[in-house]
Design a protein around this motif. Structure first.
Motif, mmCIF file in Angstrom:
data_model
loop_
_atom_site.group_PDB
_atom_site.id
_atom_site.type_symbol
_atom_site.label_atom_id
_atom_site.label_comp_id
_atom_site.label_asym_id
_atom_site.label_seq_id
_atom_site.Cartn_x
_atom_site.Cartn_y
_atom_site.Cartn_z
ATOM 1 N N PRO B 87 0.826 -1.213 0.000
ATOM 2 C CA PRO B 87 0.000 0.000 0.000
ATOM 3 C C PRO B 87 0.859 1.263 0.000
ATOM 4 N N GLY B 88 0.379 2.263 -0.697
ATOM 5 C CA GLY B 88 1.048 3.561 -0.708
ATOM 6 C C GLY B 88 2.278 3.625 -1.590
ATOM 7 N N THR B 89 2.611 2.526 -2.281
ATOM 8 C CA THR B 89 3.762 2.553 -3.185
ATOM 9 C C THR B 89 3.243 2.542 -4.614
ATOM 10 N N SER B 90 4.161 2.714 -5.543
ATOM 11 C CA SER B 90 3.743 2.715 -6.944
ATOM 12 C C SER B 90 3.303 1.318 -7.373
ATOM 13 N N ALA B 91 3.728 0.303 -6.607
ATOM 14 C CA ALA B 91 3.384 -1.078 -6.972
ATOM 15 C C ALA B 91 2.081 -1.529 -6.322
ATOM 16 N N GLU B 92 1.369 -0.590 -5.649
ATOM 17 C CA GLU B 92 0.161 -0.977 -4.932
ATOM 18 C C GLU B 92 -0.807 -1.754 -5.821
ATOM 19 N N GLN B 93 -1.363 -2.817 -5.235
ATOM 20 C CA GLN B 93 -2.217 -3.725 -5.997
ATOM 21 C C GLN B 93 -3.385 -4.093 -5.105
ATOM 22 N N ASN B 94 -4.622 -3.979 -5.604
ATOM 23 C CA ASN B 94 -5.777 -4.378 -4.796
ATOM 24 C C ASN B 94 -6.152 -5.824 -5.132
ATOM 25 N N LEU B 95 -5.773 -6.745 -4.221
ATOM 26 C CA LEU B 95 -6.002 -8.162 -4.491
ATOM 27 C C LEU B 95 -7.485 -8.489 -4.550
ATOM 28 N N ALA B 96 -8.299 -7.715 -3.830
ATOM 29 C CA ALA B 96 -9.732 -7.996 -3.791
ATOM 30 C C ALA B 96 -10.370 -7.748 -5.149
ATOM 31 N N ALA B 97 -9.713 -6.929 -5.995
ATOM 32 C CA ALA B 97 -10.301 -6.612 -7.298
ATOM 33 C C ALA B 97 -9.874 -7.624 -8.355
ATOM 34 N N LEU B 98 -8.927 -8.501 -8.009
ATOM 35 C CA LEU B 98 -8.433 -9.461 -9.002
ATOM 36 C C LEU B 98 -9.353 -10.674 -9.076
ATOM 37 N N ASP B 99 -9.327 -11.327 -10.229
ATOM 38 C CA ASP B 99 -10.071 -12.573 -10.391
ATOM 39 C C ASP B 99 -9.441 -13.628 -9.485
ATOM 40 N N PRO B 100 -10.257 -14.233 -8.563
ATOM 41 C CA PRO B 100 -9.677 -15.192 -7.619
ATOM 42 C C PRO B 100 -8.977 -16.364 -8.301
ATOM 43 N N ASN B 101 -9.370 -16.682 -9.531
ATOM 44 C CA ASN B 101 -8.732 -17.802 -10.217
ATOM 45 C C ASN B 101 -7.720 -17.343 -11.254
ATOM 46 N N GLY B 102 -7.533 -16.017 -11.362
ATOM 47 C CA GLY B 102 -6.678 -15.482 -12.410
ATOM 48 C C GLY B 102 -5.205 -15.640 -12.115
ATOM 49 N N ALA B 103 -4.406 -15.436 -13.141
ATOM 50 C CA ALA B 103 -2.964 -15.620 -13.037
ATOM 51 C C ALA B 103 -2.346 -14.617 -12.058
ATOM 52 N N ALA B 104 -2.869 -13.385 -12.039
ATOM 53 C CA ALA B 104 -2.266 -12.341 -11.212
ATOM 54 C C ALA B 104 -2.336 -12.718 -9.735
ATOM 55 N N LEU B 105 -3.501 -13.180 -9.301
ATOM 56 C CA LEU B 105 -3.644 -13.530 -7.897
ATOM 57 C C LEU B 105 -2.910 -14.834 -7.583
#
Lengths: 332, 350
Positions: B87-105
């Motif tokens: 959080p608060g960095t340029s790499a911030e990522q909201n895991l809750a918005a990702l597809d639970p089965n997707g590659a990113a998560l």
């Protein structure tokens, strides 16, 4: 007076393998265990999984037949019977005197029976007339702190703690001489666990229950027991009055067990004390004292000679060659 | 006899926020309406610190872990909130918005965030050797030859204290004792060098001497690697020994948050106080009675009005607690969600 005297109790389970199912080894689950329970006393049997504590309790209930040893049970009229060798038929009239409280309140109550019928069943089986049964069920519900309306409901309507109260009421229905409780609170949440511990303490006081309390939680055991027997790989390594065992352990395994309990005090957290290594395999126990490979005080003798359980001070027994030279750390 | 805890002097600077959970809400759909299992959970995982999450069964502590990782069991579903990685960095990522089965998560799960289960057999397959499973985990996240992954696995097993790792790597899980299995579970969680670890009741299934060994191991690894550890447990003893900060949960909400010493010395919430008093103590006077909490934890579908703890609370304020819910503990601040505690100034946890 002793309600129960166990002497030299041994239970081996054969390991069979191959086409002909020949016996290729033996699990020495319980090895030469002796203890007694006085009238009105609660003896706790503690130890880690696989130490044989449940096997001991199952032998006393004769759910298992001991390999050898005596289990002398004294009835109200003073007759003493050795349960170890009795036939199933001869055991039947004695069974009502020894009752059991189970660990899992979800698995130990028949979901298709009304709570009233569950509690009345031991009475029914033992020929208590219907009118008397009804009154007794009400009495028992009151004793364990359940409302009388619980009679006409099914177990699923109750929480884990309430179900455990039903199991306790059932165990007490026939006024048993001895109650065997195997981990009766370990499946419960802390707040509920405290309620059931208090109930057991009340019942001990009001009914003068004699109880064998099998448990792994040393905190719970300290609250409910008068004396404690510690088991390790099938042997009793120490028996002593509760306060003494906790403050002045006489066996290195008892010391290790006490030290391993996480203390609920963040100010005391410098070192988590854990004995190295693993609990020995009861099919292939180490020679000599079974604890010697993990014991920080072991000497060569411990690897060759099995220590006998000997009285150290009045009422305290320890199975350690060095018990008299060691000053072990208890909890304060 | 005592497993030494070594603190690495050059350890990563502690305190940076690795993961921030904000207003997390989870519902379990049922035939008639749905049940809110988590209701606005906010917490922070910080580098080199251990967050203890404690509560009784059904309070939502495991659901919180599963929601963070996007592995909620059906019919559970995320209905609100954010799970911010870095959080608060340029790499911030909201895991809750990702597809639970997707590659990113999937890359984060088992990569940046390791998970340790209560019963390692649920995480391990019975059909494959311990080594094959860890090698697979490594190769799912990194491009590494089989031989290199195998060598890394032997090292991992050695690091978690498994004797003769070069032999045990070819053992099947059922050939190992409970303690060794949990060590394998930890090795697997560490396979991709995560900087966040979530441990859900990691020692509940273990005997007390084995538990002490595993807690000492977790503490050593966490300190040496500066890992942000979220430790979920029902055991106040484990919390006292392991946690830096503690979140106490009741019925899907955090009812108190405080640094561990202050939580034990001066608990603010009546539930925390009652919980601490009801723990059996190995220093107790024999036959001493315990303080109890009346009643039982209500079903989340029958959440009491106002403060959810009011029917069991000895300090209930009539006319207030049963009608109005006390405000939640603000994220990152010490305090309790209770009208009695509101007069106390909430301080930031340093």
């Amino acid at each position: 007076m002793n309600v129960l005297e166990v002497e030299g109790l041994t239970k081996h389970f054969p390991i069979r393998s191959g086409l002909l199912q020949r016996e290729t080894g033996r699990i020495r689950a319980v090895q030469d265990v002796s203890f007694h329970i006085r009238r009105g006393e609660t003896l706790a049997l503690v130890g880690e999984s696989g130490c044989g504590k449940t096997t001991v309790s199952r032998c006393i209930l004769r759910a298992l037949s001991p390999t050898s040893g005596a289990i002398r049970f004294s009835q109200a009229d003073g007759t003493v019977t050795d349960l170890a060798t009795l036939s199933r038929r001869a055991l039947r009239p004695l069974r009502r005197h020894i009752q059991m409280i189970f660990q899992d309140p979800y698995a130990s109550l028949n979901p298709r029976m009304l709570v009233g019928d569950i509690i009345a069943e031991p009475l029914l089986v033992n020929g208590v007339p219907a009118a008397r049964r009804e009154a007794r069920v009400r009495e028992l519900l009151d004793l364990v702190g359940l409302p009388a309306t619980a009679r006409t409901r099914f177990p699923h309507a109750f929480s884990g703690g309430q179900r455990q109260r039903v199991g306790i009421a059932r165990a007490l229905a026939l006024d048993p001489r001895l109650v065997v409780a195997d981990e009766p609170v370990s499946a419960l949440d802390v707040s509920v666990q405290a309620q059931i511990i208090n109930l057991l303490l009340d019942l001990q006081d009001r009914l003068g229950l004699s109880m064998l309390f099998v448990a792994h939680d040393l905190g719970v055991v300290r609250h409910v027991s008068d004396r404690v027997a510690v088991m390790y790989v099938g042997h009793i390594v120490e028996i002593a009055p509760t306060a003494e065992l906790y403050t002045r352990p006489r066996h290195p395994y008892t010391e290790a067990l006490l030290a391993a309990v996480p203390k609920p005090d963040p100010a005391q957290r410098d070192a988590i004390a854990a004995p190295s290594g693993e609990v020995a395999d009861p099919a292939n126990p180490p020679p000599g004292c079974a604890f010697h490979p993990r014991c920080p005080f072991a000497v060569p003798r411990c690897a060759t000679e099995v220590p006998a359980l000997r009285e150290t001070t009045h009422g305290s027994w320890s199975a350690c060659h060095r018990t008299n030279e060691l000053t072990l750390q208890g909890v304060v | 006899m005592v497993e030494q805890v070594m603190t690495n002097p050059g350890a990563i600077e502690s305190g940076g926020h690795m993961l921030s959970v904000r207003d997390l809400a989870v519902e379990f759909g049922q035939d008639r309406g749905s049940v809110r299992a988590l209701d606005g959970i906010s917490l922070d995982l910080r580098a080199g610190r251990v967050l203890g999450v404690v509560g009784e069964s059904g309070c939502g502590k495991s659901v919180t872990a599963r929601a963070i990782l996007g592995i909620l069991d059906r019919p559970g579903r995320l209905v609100g909130g954010r799970v911010l990685l870095d959080p608060g960095t340029s790499a911030e990522q909201n895991l809750a918005a990702l597809d639970p089965n997707g590659a990113a998560l999937r890359a984060v799960r088992g990569g940046r965030i390791g998970l340790i289960f209560q019963e390692p057999m649920t995480a391990l397959s019975v059909h494959y050797t311990v080594g094959n499973q860890i090698i697979e985990a490594i190769r799912a996240h990194k491009t590494l030859s089989k031989a290199a992954a195998r060598a890394a696995t032997v090292e991992l097993l050695r690091e978690v204290g498994i004797p003769r790792p070069e032999l045990r790597i070819d053992a099947y899980p059922f050939q190992l004792s409970g303690g060794l299995r949990q060590r394998v579970g930890i090795a697997m969680a560490l396979a991709c060098a995560p900087d966040i670890l979530i441990a859900d009741e990691p020692t509940t299934a273990l005997d007390v001497t084995t538990q002490a060994q595993i807690l000492a191991l977790l503490r050593r690894l966490q300190r040496d690697k500066g890992i942000a550890l979220m430790l979920i447990t029902h055991d106040m003893g484990v919390i006292a020994q392991m946690a830096d900060d503690v979140a106490v949960m009741y019925l899907g909400r955090i009812v108190e948050f405080a640094p561990v010493r202050r939580l034990f010395a001066a608990p603010r919430h009546p539930y925390t106080r009652a919980l601490l008093r009801s723990v059996p103590d190995i220093r107790a006077v024999p036959r001493a009675r315990l303080a109890t909490i009346g009643g039982t934890v209500p079903h989340p579908g029958a959440r009491p009005t106002g403060c959810a703890f009011h029917p069991r609370c000895q300090e209930m304020i009539a006319g207030r607690c049963e009608t109005t819910a006390p405000s939640p503990v603000p994220a990152g601040l010490e305090g309790a969600s209770c009208f009695h505690a509101e007069s106390v100034v909430q301080e930031a946890v340093v």
